[in-house]
Scaffold this active site. Sequence first.
Site, PDB file in Angstrom:
ATOM      1  N   SER A 166       0.848  -1.527   0.234  1.00 50.94           N
ATOM      2  CA  SER A 166      -0.059   0.155  -0.075  1.00 50.94           C
ATOM      3  C   SER A 166       0.489   0.951   0.108  1.00 50.94           C
ATOM      4  CB  SER A 166      -0.827   0.529   1.408  1.00 50.94           C
ATOM      5  OG  SER A 166      -1.667   1.236   1.570  1.00 50.94           O
ATOM      6  N   TYR A 218      -2.929  -1.259  10.271  1.00 52.30           N
ATOM      7  CA  TYR A 218      -2.340  -1.685   9.285  1.00 52.30           C
ATOM      8  C   TYR A 218      -1.050  -1.326   8.700  1.00 52.30           C
ATOM      9  CZ  TYR A 218      -4.096  -1.022   4.218  1.00 52.30           C
ATOM     10  OH  TYR A 218      -4.285  -1.196   2.284  1.00 52.30           O
TER      11      TYR A 218
HETATM   12  N1  LIG Z   1      -8.727  -0.772  -1.857  1.00 57.20           N
HETATM   13  C1  LIG Z   1      -7.319  -0.278  -1.197  1.00 57.20           C
HETATM   14  O1  LIG Z   1      -7.825   0.655  -1.833  1.00 57.20           O
HETATM   15  C2  LIG Z   1      -6.197  -0.532  -1.474  1.00 57.20           C
HETATM   16  C3  LIG Z   1      -4.806   0.338  -1.275  1.00 57.20           C
HETATM   17  C4  LIG Z   1      -4.364   0.234  -0.781  1.00 57.20           C
HETATM   18  C5  LIG Z   1      -3.467  -1.730  -0.492  1.00 57.20           C
HETATM   19  N2  LIG Z   1      -4.963  -1.632  -0.702  1.00 57.20           N
HETATM   20  C6  LIG Z   1      -4.551  -3.665  -0.248  1.00 57.20           C
HETATM   21  O2  LIG Z   1      -5.282  -4.033  -1.262  1.00 57.20           O
HETATM   22  C7  LIG Z   1      -5.309  -5.885  -0.688  1.00 57.20           C
HETATM   23  C8  LIG Z   1      -7.156  -6.362  -0.943  1.00 57.20           C
HETATM   24  O3  LIG Z   1      -7.534  -5.263  -0.153  1.00 57.20           O
HETATM   25  P1  LIG Z   1      -9.012  -5.134  -1.568  1.00 57.20           P
HETATM   26  O4  LIG Z   1      -9.003  -3.160  -1.411  1.00 57.20           O
HETATM   27  O5  LIG Z   1      -9.157  -5.569  -2.013  1.00 57.20           O
HETATM   28  O6  LIG Z   1      -9.886  -4.915  -0.250  1.00 57.20           O
HETATM   29  P2  LIG Z   1     -10.819  -6.740  -0.538  1.00 57.20           P
HETATM   30  O7  LIG Z   1     -12.128  -6.687   0.963  1.00 57.20           O
HETATM   31  O8  LIG Z   1     -12.476  -6.328  -1.211  1.00 57.20           O
HETATM   32  O9  LIG Z   1     -10.346  -8.487  -0.295  1.00 57.20           O
HETATM   33  C9  LIG Z   1     -10.154  -8.573   1.098  1.00 57.20           C
HETATM   34  C10 LIG Z   1      -9.419  -9.768   0.211  1.00 57.20           C
HETATM   35  O10 LIG Z   1      -8.919 -10.544   1.558  1.00 57.20           O
HETATM   36  C11 LIG Z   1      -9.835 -11.491   1.982  1.00 57.20           C
HETATM   37  N3  LIG Z   1      -9.440 -11.949   3.489  1.00 57.20           N
HETATM   38  C12 LIG Z   1      -9.664 -10.985   4.763  1.00 57.20           C
HETATM   39  N4  LIG Z   1      -9.005 -11.425   5.934  1.00 57.20           N
HETATM   40  C13 LIG Z   1      -8.873 -12.503   5.133  1.00 57.20           C
HETATM   41  C14 LIG Z   1      -8.515 -14.124   6.197  1.00 57.20           C
HETATM   42  N5  LIG Z   1      -8.478 -13.538   7.529  1.00 57.20           N
HETATM   43  N6  LIG Z   1      -7.728 -15.370   5.705  1.00 57.20           N
HETATM   44  C15 LIG Z   1      -8.028 -14.971   3.972  1.00 57.20           C
HETATM   45  N7  LIG Z   1      -8.314 -14.026   3.525  1.00 57.20           N
HETATM   46  C16 LIG Z   1      -8.479 -13.138   4.323  1.00 57.20           C
HETATM   47  C17 LIG Z   1     -11.834 -11.742   2.239  1.00 57.20           C
HETATM   48  O11 LIG Z   1     -11.282 -12.756   1.586  1.00 57.20           O
HETATM   49  C18 LIG Z   1     -11.248 -10.890   0.380  1.00 57.20           C
HETATM   50  O12 LIG Z   1     -10.815 -12.189  -0.617  1.00 57.20           O
HETATM   51  C19 LIG Z   1      -4.942  -5.907   1.111  1.00 57.20           C
HETATM   52  O13 LIG Z   1      -3.696  -6.207   1.254  1.00 57.20           O
HETATM   53  C20 LIG Z   1      -5.115  -4.433   0.469  1.00 57.20           C
HETATM   54  O14 LIG Z   1      -4.411  -3.220   2.136  1.00 57.20           O
HETATM   55  C21 LIG Z   1      -6.112  -1.774  -0.847  1.00 57.20           C
END
Ligand SMILES: NC(=O)c1ccc[n+]([C@@H]2O[C@H](COP(=O)([O-])OP(=O)(O)OC[C@H]3O[C@@H](n4cnc5c(N)ncnc54)[C@H](O)[C@@H]3O)[C@@H](O)[C@H]2O)c1
Length: 267
Positions: A145, A158
């Site tokens: 991130s 985080y």
């Molecule tokens: N959305 C954003 O703006 C953003 C920005 C920077 C980084 N990220 C990073 O991108 C990655 C994905 O995030 P996203 O936005 O797609 O979120 P999301 O909530 O849509 O997806 C998260 C995924 O992680 C899985 N997950 C959560 N807890 C779990 C567990 N205990 N065991 C197994 N799987 C688990 C969920 O089932 C889901 O498939 C993360 O690492 C997040 O920190 C997101």
Amino acid sequence: MPDTFLSGRTALVTGSTSGIGLAIATALAAAGARVAINGLGDEAQVDAARRQVHDAGGGDVRHFDADLRDPDAIAAMMDKVANWSAPDILVNNAGIQHAVPIAEMPVGKWDDILAINLSAAFHTMRAALPAMAAKGYGRVVNVASVHGLVASANKAPYVASKFGIVGLSKVAALEYASAGSRDSGGVTVNCICPGWVETPLIEPQIEARRDGGTREDGVRSLLGEKQPSLRMSLPEDIAAMAVWLCRREAHNITGASFPIDGGWTAQ
Ligand SMILES: NC(=O)c1ccc[n+]([C@@H]2O[C@H](COP(=O)([O-])OP(=O)(O)OC[C@H]3O[C@@H](n4cnc5c(N)ncnc54)[C@H](O)[C@@H]3O)[C@@H](O)[C@H]2O)c1
């Protein structure tokens, strides 16, 4: 004609039942890879994810169950995936967020965020990297991130987890830098560092910024603070970068962290 340069390769994408992980799994399948998906969700959500990835092309798609808070469950998942088809590509994407000041942060949230966002990647990389080195090709793409590069208030676990995965990735990149060759593609370990991406993860933060207005007001307020482009990325935009890093010609890109953040970390 789609470019199926990953045909014959196997990818494991954690947290791929939703958001960025689902987009990455779909894009890897479209590039020809066999894909192991992982993530939480009810049967309908897991089935829908599996179908989406399958329909994108590629080969077989299977869901491997593991709650990534549990190292034993991760070890069992890695054994099952290896027995199915050892991963050439590992995408550590699963992540959670909880945004409150340190003094109000529940200890359990700290533990869960560190376990899912950081320690799980250690466990999967530890299991997958030796086989990648033996083949001379391997790609680890860790979804960090902007919060692996700069901090924001109210996100202690985080930010700690994301700085941690940037550091972990650099160490693994050094340890495997000389594996394989230019022809085989080598073994690389990199991070992608997104700013705001339109996924379910950030909805609570948009909601918190609405201040009685519309969702668009919430989005404007969130992006106006830190992301100068004022545009959220799509999950597919992040996926395109992950797929590119899997190409042979990316063999010398390792230990790097790539912001996709609309200028956030340029400030
Ligand atoms: N959305 C954003 O703006 C953003 C920005 C920077 C980084 N990220 C990073 O991108 C990655 C994905 O995030 P996203 O936005 O797609 O979120 P999301 O909530 O849509 O997806 C998260 C995924 O992680 C899985 N997950 C959560 N807890 C779990 C567990 N205990 N065991 C197994 N799987 C688990 C969920 O089932 C889901 O498939 C993360 O690492 C997040 O920190 C997101």
